[in-house]
Design a protein around this motif. Structure first.
Motif, short mmCIF file in Angstrom:
data_model
loop_
_atom_site.label_atom_id
_atom_site.label_comp_id
_atom_site.label_asym_id
_atom_site.label_seq_id
_atom_site.Cartn_x
_atom_site.Cartn_y
_atom_site.Cartn_z
N SER A 38 -4.87 -3.28 10.30
CA SER A 38 -5.12 -2.90 8.91
C SER A 38 -6.37 -2.03 8.79
CB SER A 38 -5.29 -4.15 8.06
OG SER A 38 -5.95 -3.83 6.85
N MET A 39 -6.18 -0.80 8.30
CA MET A 39 -7.32 0.10 8.08
C MET A 39 -8.19 -0.41 6.94
SD MET A 39 -7.33 2.26 10.37
CE MET A 39 -8.86 3.03 9.90
N ALA A 40 -7.57 -1.04 5.94
CA ALA A 40 -8.33 -1.52 4.78
C ALA A 40 -9.35 -2.55 5.25
CB ALA A 40 -7.41 -2.12 3.73
N ILE A 41 -8.92 -3.43 6.17
CA ILE A 41 -9.84 -4.45 6.66
C ILE A 41 -10.94 -3.81 7.49
CG2 ILE A 41 -10.02 -6.40 8.25
CD1 ILE A 41 -7.74 -7.66 6.85
N VAL A 161 -8.68 -6.29 -1.06
CA VAL A 161 -7.88 -6.45 0.15
C VAL A 161 -6.88 -7.59 -0.03
CG1 VAL A 161 -7.93 -7.08 2.60
CG2 VAL A 161 -9.64 -5.51 1.70
N LEU A 162 -7.34 -8.67 -0.66
CA LEU A 162 -6.46 -9.83 -0.89
C LEU A 162 -5.26 -9.43 -1.74
CD1 LEU A 162 -6.01 -12.85 -0.48
CD2 LEU A 162 -7.28 -13.26 -2.59
N ILE A 163 -5.53 -8.71 -2.83
CA ILE A 163 -4.43 -8.29 -3.72
C ILE A 163 -3.44 -7.42 -2.95
CG2 ILE A 163 -3.87 -6.91 -5.77
CD1 ILE A 163 -6.64 -7.85 -6.89
N VAL A 164 -3.95 -6.41 -2.23
CA VAL A 164 -3.06 -5.53 -1.48
C VAL A 164 -2.27 -6.30 -0.43
CG1 VAL A 164 -3.05 -3.66 0.23
CG2 VAL A 164 -4.30 -3.38 -1.90
N SER A 165 -2.95 -7.24 0.26
CA SER A 165 -2.23 -7.95 1.31
C SER A 165 -1.15 -8.89 0.74
CB SER A 165 -3.20 -8.71 2.22
OG SER A 165 -4.06 -9.52 1.47
N LEU A 173 5.37 -1.85 1.58
CA LEU A 173 4.75 -0.60 1.12
C LEU A 173 3.55 -0.30 2.00
CD1 LEU A 173 4.47 -0.45 -2.79
CD2 LEU A 173 5.49 1.24 -1.26
N PRO A 174 3.75 0.00 3.29
CA PRO A 174 2.61 0.11 4.21
C PRO A 174 1.57 1.15 3.81
CG PRO A 174 4.65 0.89 5.22
CD PRO A 174 5.04 0.23 3.94
N ILE A 175 1.94 2.11 2.94
CA ILE A 175 0.98 3.16 2.57
C ILE A 175 -0.19 2.60 1.76
CG2 ILE A 175 2.00 3.86 0.35
CD1 ILE A 175 1.53 6.80 1.41
N LEU A 176 0.00 1.42 1.16
CA LEU A 176 -1.08 0.80 0.37
C LEU A 176 -2.32 0.57 1.22
CD1 LEU A 176 0.67 -1.91 -1.85
CD2 LEU A 176 -0.25 0.31 -2.54
#
Length: 297
Positions: A38-41, A161-165, A173-176
């Motif tokens: 995960s890039m977001a993490i 991050v929690l909401i997106v995950s 929706l992997p682009i998120l």
């Protein structure tokens, strides 16, 4: 004095605890970000790394800048905090650029991160940073206030991050993930640039924010028996502790008492500013100012 000193060590201990909490957690995050893909993490890990760096530097410098002045640094060590801020900014800029080069290509061909792992890390992130916020909440110093604000920001980053995950857990929706990552990183960069600007201004001895130097000059010139003033400087050591100096020209007939009165009036005018160093040079009208002989004003 004893009480005050004790209080300070207490805030320093909090900074230290928050630093270790954050630092160990950042390492877990980096590993977690790589494992969950995960890039977001990872970008949140960078955000936290930046904060642990500033916490570590704050803790180290809080001790160091208290050293007071010595032979080598006659102004003391307060400026070292600016140096720390500079180092921190550089680290964050490099990290942000790295994350952007990874996240942007993923917008075109998104990879699916491990949503369940992300949820776990995000919950952990909220708990750890939440604990650090609570620990720093009662801090008095500017340092502590800034830190608790940073930590609160971290908590919000983890909420995102929690909401997106959670969404990714139910919807494919992997682009998120790269989108959130880019959002967080741009936010980090924006803050870094604003901080860099402040740091550079302090390095360049800019008059501190919220202080009108012209206003101070006018008020000093209005004091009885002050003919004129020159070489008036106001600068800051670290954004909180300032220094002031000025040359005041008085009539030749001034007695010692009159001079003392002028000095105390000047001190009254600048009393509201947190000044660590004040230099007031008194010159008589007929006396050629030694500085003036060097530079003709």
């Amino acid at each position: 004095m004893g009480h005050h000193h004790h209080h300070h060590d207490h805030s320093n201990g909090n900074i230290r605890t928050a630093f270790f909490l954050n630092f160990f957690f950042t390492i877990i995050e980096i590993i977690g970000g790589l494992l969950t893909n995960s890039m977001a993490i990872l970008s949140d890990a960078l955000h936290d790394l930046g904060d642990s760096l500033s916490l570590g530097l704050a803790w180290f410098l809080e001790k160091y800048s208290k050293k007071g002045h010595d032979e080598k640094y006659s102004f003391g060590y307060r400026r070292f905090s600016l140096l720390a801020a500079l180092i921190n900014s550089v680290v964050l800029v490099i990290g942000s650029v790295f994350i952007l080069t990874e996240a942007v290509p993923r917008l075109l061909n998104p990879e699916s991160p491990n949503a369940a792992g992300m949820i776990l890390l995000a919950v952990l992130g909220i708990v750890v940073n939440g604990a650090a916020v609570v620990k720093m909440k009662d801090g008095e110093s500017m340092n502590a206030k800034v830190i608790s604000w940073h930590l609160l920001e971290d908590v919000l980053g983890w909420v995102a991050v929690l909401i997106v995950s959670i969404v990714l857990f139910f919807v494919d929706l992997p682009i998120l993930d790269p989108l959130l990552s880019i959002g967080i990183t741009l936010y980090i960069l924006y803050n870094v640039i604003m901080n860099l600007k402040k740091t550079m201004e302090l390095f360049l001895e800019r008059v501190p924010d919220g202080i009108q130097l012209d206003d101070i000059k006018q008020r000093i010139e209005q004091i009885d028996n002050v003919l004129s003033i020159h070489h008036t400087h106001l600068w800051s050591l670290d954004g909180e502790h300032h220094a002031f100096s000025t040359h005041i020209i008085v009539p030749d007939h001034m007695q010692k008492d009159d001079v003392c009165t002028i000095k105390s009036q000047v001190n009254k005018i600048i009393r509201d500013i947190h000044l660590d160093h004040v230099t007031i040079e008194i010159e008589y009208e007929s006396e050629e100012c030694s500085v003036n002989q060097v530079h003709h004003h």
